[in-house]
Design a protein around this motif. Structure first.
Motif, mmCIF file in Angstrom:
data_model
loop_
_atom_site.group_PDB
_atom_site.id
_atom_site.type_symbol
_atom_site.label_atom_id
_atom_site.label_comp_id
_atom_site.label_asym_id
_atom_site.label_seq_id
_atom_site.Cartn_x
_atom_site.Cartn_y
_atom_site.Cartn_z
ATOM 1 N N LEU A 90 1.304 10.083 -2.929
ATOM 2 C CA LEU A 90 0.434 9.477 -1.920
ATOM 3 C C LEU A 90 0.765 7.994 -1.726
ATOM 4 N N LEU A 91 0.873 7.279 -2.838
ATOM 5 C CA LEU A 91 1.170 5.854 -2.743
ATOM 6 C C LEU A 91 2.551 5.595 -2.144
ATOM 7 N N CYS A 92 3.512 6.421 -2.529
ATOM 8 C CA CYS A 92 4.873 6.242 -2.005
ATOM 9 C C CYS A 92 4.950 6.581 -0.514
ATOM 10 N N GLU A 93 4.033 7.408 -0.060
ATOM 11 C CA GLU A 93 4.024 7.759 1.357
ATOM 12 C C GLU A 93 3.315 6.702 2.192
ATOM 13 N N VAL A 94 2.224 6.158 1.683
ATOM 14 C CA VAL A 94 1.394 5.243 2.470
ATOM 15 C C VAL A 94 1.895 3.802 2.429
ATOM 16 N N LEU A 95 2.102 3.264 1.234
ATOM 17 C CA LEU A 95 2.376 1.837 1.111
ATOM 18 C C LEU A 95 3.701 1.392 1.732
ATOM 19 N N PRO A 96 4.821 2.094 1.485
ATOM 20 C CA PRO A 96 6.063 1.639 2.123
ATOM 21 C C PRO A 96 5.962 1.633 3.650
ATOM 22 N N SER A 97 5.256 2.637 4.226
ATOM 23 C CA SER A 97 5.088 2.679 5.686
ATOM 24 C C SER A 97 4.269 1.497 6.168
#
Length: 241
Positions: free
Chosen positions: A185-192
């Motif tokens: 979840l974090l890798c999907e949301v934060l980099p974007s």
């Protein structure tokens, strides 16, 4: 009769007692230099053969000296059980037994060397000790280190040891699952989110086009800001890049 043997650097590798005796008697000793490529093996070989020792004692002395293969990540001079067998005239089986005693019954090492206990007798004790490593008592101690609550339930007979380990495994697997979900979840949301910083994306937001229940409001933005602050704190605490 036996000169003091030095290595190529002038260090004594055999004959320390002879050298000391010469110093006490005021006699100049004779010296010779070992020019082989294995001074440690040479010193061990000449000393054990000079003494009236059984093969079990020789193997145990060797094990205690740390020469046996597998006793350390890098045994001195690269000695292996095959090498020692050939150099000292003892079978690899005896070397292996001494190794087991050293690992699992260290209190019997010196009695074997002195001759008070036979290597075979010490080996039997070592095998029994090794087997006990998997006993219920040891397993409970290990469980207590990993999950005290489950260990207490086993001690209180509310749960079998087998059942406790099964539950422990399930807990570990569930923890791993949750960590995978959170990480994904974090890798999907934060980099974007980081990628749209400084762009016109925010200005182009249209509330009429937002999916049901997914509208971005001031409250949502505030919660997101709080979450980012919490993330930054956790990353600092864990010393993550």
């Amino acid at each position: 009769m036996h000169p003091v043997v030095l290595d190529t650097d002038g260090q004594v590798i055999d004959g320390r007692n002879r050298l000391k005796a010469c110093e006490i008697a005021g006699i100049e000793p004779t010296y010779t230099t070992y020019d082989g490529d294995d001074p440690a093996g040479y010193a061990l070989s000449v000393n054990v053969h000079r003494r009236n020792l059984s093969k079990g004692q020789i193997a145990m002395i060797t094990a205690k000296a740390g020469f046996l293969s597998g006793q350390s990540e890098c045994p001195p001079s690269g000695h292996s059980s095959r090498f020692l067998s050939g150099q000292l005239g003892i079978s690899r089986g005896i070397v292996s037994k001494a190794n087991v005693v050293l690992q699992h019954a260290p209190d019997l090492v010196d009695p074997v060397i002195s001759g008070a206990t036979g290597l075979n007798d010490a080996y039997t004790v070592a095998q029994e000790t090794k087997a006990k490593a998997n006993s219920d008592e040891v397993q409970i101690a290990r469980l207590r280190e990993e999950d005290p609550e489950l260990a207490d339930r086993v001690t209180a007979q509310e749960l079998t040891l087998q059942g406790a380990w099964a539950e422990r495994k399930a807990r570990v697997e569930e923890d791993l699952r949750q960590r995978r979900v959170a990480t994904g979840l974090l890798c999907e949301v934060l980099p974007s989110l980081a990628q749209i910083r400084g762009t016109r994306t925010f200005a182009l937001y249209d509330p009429d086009l937002a999916p049901p229940g997914r509208a971005v409001t001031r409250e949502v933005i505030q919660h997101a800001a709080t979450a980012l602050a919490e993330i930054a704190g956790v990353w600092k605490e864990r010393d993550l890049p």
